[in-house]
Design a protein around this motif. Structure first.
Motif, PDB file in Angstrom:
ATOM      1  N   GLU A 120      -7.345 -34.604 -11.481  1.00  0.00           N
ATOM      2  CA  GLU A 120      -7.870 -33.825 -10.356  1.00  0.00           C
ATOM      3  C   GLU A 120      -6.852 -32.795  -9.894  1.00  0.00           C
ATOM      4  OE1 GLU A 120     -10.333 -35.145  -6.487  1.00  0.00           O
ATOM      5  OE2 GLU A 120      -8.219 -35.714  -6.380  1.00  0.00           O
ATOM      6  N   HIS A 178      -7.416 -28.587  -9.869  1.00  0.00           N
ATOM      7  CA  HIS A 178      -7.375 -27.772  -8.652  1.00  0.00           C
ATOM      8  C   HIS A 178      -6.066 -27.004  -8.488  1.00  0.00           C
ATOM      9  CE1 HIS A 178     -11.134 -29.238  -6.839  1.00  0.00           C
ATOM     10  NE2 HIS A 178     -10.820 -30.425  -7.323  1.00  0.00           N
ATOM     11  N   ARG A 188      -3.985 -33.589  -3.118  1.00  0.00           N
ATOM     12  CA  ARG A 188      -4.500 -33.805  -1.772  1.00  0.00           C
ATOM     13  C   ARG A 188      -4.381 -35.269  -1.394  1.00  0.00           C
ATOM     14  NH1 ARG A 188     -10.780 -32.468  -0.762  1.00  0.00           N
ATOM     15  NH2 ARG A 188     -10.996 -34.258  -2.173  1.00  0.00           N
ATOM     16  N   PHE A 235      -1.586 -31.399   1.643  1.00  0.00           N
ATOM     17  CA  PHE A 235      -1.822 -30.703   0.384  1.00  0.00           C
ATOM     18  C   PHE A 235      -0.447 -30.416  -0.211  1.00  0.00           C
ATOM     19  CE2 PHE A 235      -6.050 -29.180   2.019  1.00  0.00           C
ATOM     20  CZ  PHE A 235      -6.811 -29.619   0.943  1.00  0.00           C
ATOM     21  N   ASP A 274     -10.811 -29.519   2.777  1.00  0.00           N
ATOM     22  CA  ASP A 274     -11.515 -28.836   1.685  1.00  0.00           C
ATOM     23  C   ASP A 274     -10.528 -28.159   0.741  1.00  0.00           C
ATOM     24  OD1 ASP A 274     -13.053 -26.446   0.403  1.00  0.00           O
ATOM     25  OD2 ASP A 274     -14.618 -27.730   1.233  1.00  0.00           O
ATOM     26  N   TRP A 275     -10.777 -28.314  -0.572  1.00  0.00           N
ATOM     27  CA  TRP A 275      -9.890 -27.732  -1.585  1.00  0.00           C
ATOM     28  C   TRP A 275      -9.769 -26.215  -1.444  1.00  0.00           C
ATOM     29  CZ3 TRP A 275      -6.784 -30.715  -4.265  1.00  0.00           C
ATOM     30  CH2 TRP A 275      -7.160 -32.013  -4.614  1.00  0.00           C
ATOM     31  N   THR A 276     -10.809 -25.570  -0.894  1.00  0.00           N
ATOM     32  CA  THR A 276     -10.812 -24.109  -0.797  1.00  0.00           C
ATOM     33  C   THR A 276     -10.579 -23.601   0.622  1.00  0.00           C
ATOM     34  OG1 THR A 276     -13.226 -24.070  -0.531  1.00  0.00           O
ATOM     35  CG2 THR A 276     -12.368 -23.929  -2.775  1.00  0.00           C
ATOM     36  N   ALA A 327      -5.266 -24.480   2.290  1.00  0.00           N
ATOM     37  CA  ALA A 327      -5.056 -24.784   0.876  1.00  0.00           C
ATOM     38  C   ALA A 327      -4.791 -23.507   0.093  1.00  0.00           C
ATOM     39  CB  ALA A 327      -6.265 -25.523   0.310  1.00  0.00           C
TER      40      ALA A 327
END
Length: 267
Positions: A193, A197, A201, A213, A240-242, A246
């Motif tokens: 993962e 990305h 996280r 992060f 959120d990853w985006t 981040a």
């Protein structure tokens, strides 16, 4: 008034050097020798305009032309300059300066970590006004289950990491670390993962109430140099990853990597 005029003079450049410099930028980014036509197109000039620059750059060693193919590449002086620049770089100094800017932008604590004798080790903190309920300070060792540790697990040599995990499972192997220990096989999904990305996280675990992060910084050889981590209380941390934080972390880590000579890929 005199001071203002002097400042303006200092800022005035030589346009022909700036124009010719575009050729060097193209060659540096190309990854291989190029024809005159290819160079001219990418430098946004005609071949007739590009050629005199190439002749002059060739005379001082910034550019070299293959005698067989006629293609152009970077010359010996360009390579010497690149190596000299790399020797002068200090990744920790670059990262510390970037950490200050990042904290001011996102208002979360920023930690810098390197691989130490006991594993992922914090070497610098840029603390924010948001309190985090954990004992984090320079010298703190993080386990591979934390966001910081996952970056090391994902980008350090796999055999080295597997051996480290096996040795860490011994109860007296290393001093106290933040985060629980897991075996190497169980960690693979998390590490994949991370690679997908480009970030790690950790949301409220392995430390309750604390989220993070983390992002990798690479050197010119593509080796992991430093890990940049943003840490904050889970209640005010966008997972959120985006999310903006981040992306700010990604951008910051990429900028440092680029300064270190690593060719980053835009996210």
């Amino acid at each position: 008034m005199e001071l203002q005029i002097e400042d303006e003079k200092e800022q005035r450049g030589i346009q022909s050097i700036e124009v010719g410099g575009q050729i060097l930028v193209v060659l540096a980014d190309s990854g291989g020798p190029m024809t005159l036509k290819q160079l001219a197109v990418q430098a946004k000039m005609t071949p007739a305009k590009a050629h005199p620059y190439l002749v002059s750059f060739g005379k001082i060693g910034l550019v070299a032309q293959d005698p067989v193919s006629g293609r152009y590449g970077l010359g010996a002086l360009a390579l010497r300059m690149g190596l000299a620049g790399l020797r002068q770089l200090n990744p920790v100094r670059l990262a510390m300066a970037a950490a200050v800017e990042l904290e001011q932008k996102i208002h979360h604590t920023v930690a810098l970590s390197v691989w130490g004798n006991a594993g992922p080790t914090v070497i610098h903190l840029e603390e924010s006004s948001h309190p985090i309920h954990m004992n984090l300070r320079p010298g703190t060792v993080m386990s591979l289950t934390t966001a910081t540790g996952k970056i090391f697990g994902a980008y350090m040599p796999a055999r080295k990491m597997e051996r480290f995990v096996e040795e860490s499972m011994h109860p007296h192997a290393i001093p106290h670390v933040i985060g629980a220990l897991r075996n190497w096989k169980d960690m693979q999904r998390d590490l994949q993962e991370v690679r997908e990305h480009g970030l790690a996280r950790a949301i409220g675990q392995p430390i309750a109430g604390v989220s993070a992060f983390a992002a990798p910084v690479f050197d010119h050889n593509g080796h992991l140099s430093i890990v940049l981590t943003i840490v904050g209380p889970t209640g005010g941390f966008d997972p959120d990853w985006t999310c903006a934080n981040a992306q700010a972390l990604r951008d910051c880590a990429n900028r440092i990597s680029t300064q270190m000579g690593f060719a980053t890929v835009d996210s």
